[in-house]
Design a protein around this motif. Structure first.
Motif, PDB file in Angstrom:
ATOM      1  N   PRO A 196       1.396  -2.378  -8.200  1.00 43.54           N
ATOM      2  CA  PRO A 196       0.563  -1.269  -7.724  1.00 43.54           C
ATOM      3  C   PRO A 196       0.197  -1.491  -6.253  1.00 43.54           C
ATOM      4  O   PRO A 196       0.409  -2.565  -5.698  1.00 43.54           O
ATOM      5  CB  PRO A 196      -0.680  -1.368  -8.619  1.00 43.54           C
ATOM      6  CG  PRO A 196      -0.763  -2.825  -8.970  1.00 43.54           C
ATOM      7  CD  PRO A 196       0.663  -3.305  -9.074  1.00 43.54           C
ATOM      8  N   GLY A 197      -0.336  -0.478  -5.620  1.00 43.37           N
ATOM      9  CA  GLY A 197      -0.850  -0.626  -4.260  1.00 43.37           C
ATOM     10  C   GLY A 197       0.200  -0.484  -3.183  1.00 43.37           C
ATOM     11  O   GLY A 197       1.300   0.047  -3.405  1.00 43.37           O
ATOM     12  N   TYR A 198      -0.139  -1.014  -2.012  1.00 41.24           N
ATOM     13  CA  TYR A 198       0.644  -0.779  -0.796  1.00 41.24           C
ATOM     14  C   TYR A 198       1.419  -2.016  -0.367  1.00 41.24           C
ATOM     15  O   TYR A 198       0.884  -3.131  -0.348  1.00 41.24           O
ATOM     16  CB  TYR A 198      -0.272  -0.334   0.345  1.00 41.24           C
ATOM     17  CG  TYR A 198      -0.784   1.074   0.181  1.00 41.24           C
ATOM     18  CD1 TYR A 198      -0.123   2.146   0.769  1.00 41.24           C
ATOM     19  CD2 TYR A 198      -1.925   1.343  -0.587  1.00 41.24           C
ATOM     20  CE1 TYR A 198      -0.578   3.442   0.617  1.00 41.24           C
ATOM     21  CE2 TYR A 198      -2.384   2.637  -0.745  1.00 41.24           C
ATOM     22  CZ  TYR A 198      -1.712   3.680  -0.146  1.00 41.24           C
ATOM     23  OH  TYR A 198      -2.153   4.962  -0.304  1.00 41.24           O
ATOM     24  N   GLY A 232       1.222   3.259   5.312  1.00 36.56           N
ATOM     25  CA  GLY A 232       1.053   4.092   4.122  1.00 36.56           C
ATOM     26  C   GLY A 232       2.205   3.965   3.148  1.00 36.56           C
ATOM     27  O   GLY A 232       2.517   4.896   2.409  1.00 36.56           O
ATOM     28  N   LYS A 281       6.825  -1.459 -10.972  1.00 36.88           N
ATOM     29  CA  LYS A 281       6.605  -2.160  -9.709  1.00 36.88           C
ATOM     30  C   LYS A 281       5.126  -2.507  -9.531  1.00 36.88           C
ATOM     31  O   LYS A 281       4.271  -2.052 -10.284  1.00 36.88           O
ATOM     32  CB  LYS A 281       7.085  -1.286  -8.547  1.00 36.88           C
ATOM     33  CG  LYS A 281       8.548  -0.882  -8.670  1.00 36.88           C
ATOM     34  CD  LYS A 281       8.974   0.065  -7.569  1.00 36.88           C
ATOM     35  CE  LYS A 281      10.431   0.481  -7.765  1.00 36.88           C
ATOM     36  NZ  LYS A 281      10.891   1.454  -6.749  1.00 36.88           N
ATOM     37  N   PRO A 310      -0.055  -1.134   4.177  1.00 36.70           N
ATOM     38  CA  PRO A 310      -1.155  -0.162   4.295  1.00 36.70           C
ATOM     39  C   PRO A 310      -1.138   0.586   5.619  1.00 36.70           C
ATOM     40  O   PRO A 310      -1.419   1.792   5.672  1.00 36.70           O
ATOM     41  CB  PRO A 310      -2.406  -1.044   4.162  1.00 36.70           C
ATOM     42  CG  PRO A 310      -1.942  -2.252   3.408  1.00 36.70           C
ATOM     43  CD  PRO A 310      -0.540  -2.479   3.862  1.00 36.70           C
ATOM     44  N   LYS A 335       3.848   2.461  -0.105  1.00 32.20           N
ATOM     45  CA  LYS A 335       3.531   1.844  -1.383  1.00 32.20           C
ATOM     46  C   LYS A 335       4.751   1.101  -1.948  1.00 32.20           C
ATOM     47  O   LYS A 335       5.893   1.395  -1.602  1.00 32.20           O
ATOM     48  CB  LYS A 335       3.094   2.914  -2.387  1.00 32.20           C
ATOM     49  CG  LYS A 335       1.822   3.651  -2.012  1.00 32.20           C
ATOM     50  CD  LYS A 335       1.482   4.689  -3.073  1.00 32.20           C
ATOM     51  CE  LYS A 335       0.199   5.420  -2.724  1.00 32.20           C
ATOM     52  NZ  LYS A 335      -0.153   6.440  -3.750  1.00 32.20           N
ATOM     53  N   TYR A 336       4.479   0.148  -2.829  1.00 34.23           N
ATOM     54  CA  TYR A 336       5.579  -0.528  -3.527  1.00 34.23           C
ATOM     55  C   TYR A 336       6.418   0.483  -4.308  1.00 34.23           C
ATOM     56  O   TYR A 336       7.635   0.352  -4.400  1.00 34.23           O
ATOM     57  CB  TYR A 336       5.023  -1.583  -4.495  1.00 34.23           C
ATOM     58  CG  TYR A 336       4.505  -2.826  -3.799  1.00 34.23           C
ATOM     59  CD1 TYR A 336       5.375  -3.779  -3.304  1.00 34.23           C
ATOM     60  CD2 TYR A 336       3.144  -3.042  -3.642  1.00 34.23           C
ATOM     61  CE1 TYR A 336       4.917  -4.924  -2.666  1.00 34.23           C
ATOM     62  CE2 TYR A 336       2.658  -4.185  -3.016  1.00 34.23           C
ATOM     63  CZ  TYR A 336       3.543  -5.116  -2.525  1.00 34.23           C
ATOM     64  OH  TYR A 336       3.087  -6.237  -1.890  1.00 34.23           O
ATOM     65  N   ALA A 337       5.757   1.491  -4.847  1.00 33.68           N
ATOM     66  CA  ALA A 337       6.460   2.514  -5.617  1.00 33.68           C
ATOM     67  C   ALA A 337       7.429   3.321  -4.760  1.00 33.68           C
ATOM     68  O   ALA A 337       8.339   3.970  -5.291  1.00 33.68           O
ATOM     69  CB  ALA A 337       5.459   3.447  -6.286  1.00 33.68           C
ATOM     70  N   ASP A 338       7.225   3.296  -3.424  1.00 34.39           N
ATOM     71  CA  ASP A 338       8.105   4.051  -2.528  1.00 34.39           C
ATOM     72  C   ASP A 338       9.411   3.321  -2.227  1.00 34.39           C
ATOM     73  O   ASP A 338      10.331   3.914  -1.654  1.00 34.39           O
ATOM     74  CB  ASP A 338       7.384   4.330  -1.198  1.00 34.39           C
ATOM     75  CG  ASP A 338       6.130   5.168  -1.377  1.00 34.39           C
ATOM     76  OD1 ASP A 338       6.113   5.983  -2.325  1.00 34.39           O
ATOM     77  OD2 ASP A 338       5.184   5.015  -0.579  1.00 34.39           O
TER      78      ASP A 338
END
Length: 324
Positions: A79-81, A87, A77, A84, A89-92
């Motif tokens: 990186p980053g948010y 809080g 995915k 923001p 993130k794309y990974a979430d």
């Protein structure tokens, strides 16, 4: 005479002959022009163009959606948010249907706003109203050679149709399994990294190999597997006969004579397909049900899978001296 001429004047609506669209893009082998519901039976050109534009739009979105299922699993995915301030993130964000509940409300607003912006920029259907369905002013597929251009546009429609089917299958599979990981495609293994207990059984075929996405066989229960295999074979055999039952009367006709002499009901009076359900007399249904129960009785009510080989009822229609 003038009044008579006006009375006979055709409607301003653009209407052409039946199957007037058989030379349009999307008419492809093996079906040729295929409109089983009859949407185009009235020959309405504007309605056809609107539906073609809708087909292309949905197909393009579906192709992107299919890539959206596959790409994060393969390359990861962003990186980053994503948010923001929250809080987040794309990974979430999980892949597939799980993302629906994780994307914040303002994210959905942005998605809907962007969709409306694209519709506005394309003139809310201007492509099919005044031009070519699907042509939004920029060319991703084009060629100076008319035949090559047609081939590319045909490929787009074919891929669009496949993608619309595929994304619905992915939704169903994702919802059933609960993940977009390899289990969605290959099924749930009994233990992490483990092998399947039935991967050498009949029915394990390319390209999927052993495929049990729901995980029916994950517990390794041999009796349950054999019962399901016997049920699969029974339903498959009945379905093969049923398919022939749909096709054969249309090709070679029906039996001569009477189905029910006492009621004066001929075989020719029974329609094919679902229409036959209401025409077969009650005693006929009794005979059908009785015969099914007789077959079950003769086969020992599941004796094949309980004590022998699933589907083996004691006579061989398919056999060979060569094991392979």
């Amino acid at each position: 005479a003038g009044a008579a001429f006006l009375a006979k004047r055709p409607s301003e609506k653009k209407v052409v002959a039946l199957q007037a669209f058989e030379n349009e893009l999307g008419v492809q082998a093996p079906t040729g022009f295929w409109d089983p519901v009859g949407f185009t039976a009235d020959g309405d050109v504007n309605a056809f163009k609107r539906r073609r534009a809708t087909e292309l739009k949905h197909g393009r979105i579906s192709m992107l959606a299919c890539m959206g299922y596959l790409t994060p699993e393969i390359i990861g995915k962003f990186p980053g948010y994503l948010s923001p301030s929250m809080g987040l993130k794309y990974a979430d964000i999980p892949n597939g249907l799980g993302a629906i509940s994780k994307v914040p409300a303002f994210g959905w607003f942005q998605i809907v706003f962007y969709c409306l912006f694209v519709e506005y920029q394309s003139g809310f259907g201007k492509d099919w109203k005044t031009g070519t369905p699907g042509d939004l002013g920029w060319k991703a597929l084009s060629s100076a050679d008319p035949d090559e251009k047609r081939r590319k546009l045909q490929s787009e429609i074919a891929n669009s149709r496949l993608a619309m089917t595929a994304i619905m299958a992915m939704f169903f599979q994702n919802g059933t399994v609960g993940t977009t990981a390899p289990e969605m495609w290959l099924g749930k293994a009994p233990v992490a990294g483990g092998a399947w207990a039935f991967e050498n059984e009949l029915g394990v075929q390319a390209p999927t190999g052993f495929w049990d996405p729901v995980g029916f066989t994950a517990d390794g229960d041999v009796n349950a597997f054999k019962r399901r295999r016997a049920t699969e074979l029974k339903h498959g055999r009945i379905s093969m006969l049923a398919c022939m039952g749909y096709i054969t009367p249309e090709v070679i006709g029906k039996f001569p004579g009477y189905l029910s002499p006492s009621m004066g009901l001929k075989y020719a009076d029974i329609p094919n397909g679902l229409g036959a359900i209401s025409k077969v007399p009650a005693f006929g249904w009794f005979q059908i049900v009785f015969y099914c129960l007789f077959v079950e009785y003769q086969s020992g009510f599941g004796k094949d899978w309980k004590t022998g080989t699933p589907g083996d009822l004691g006579w061989k229609a398919l056999s060979s001296a060569d094991p392979d």
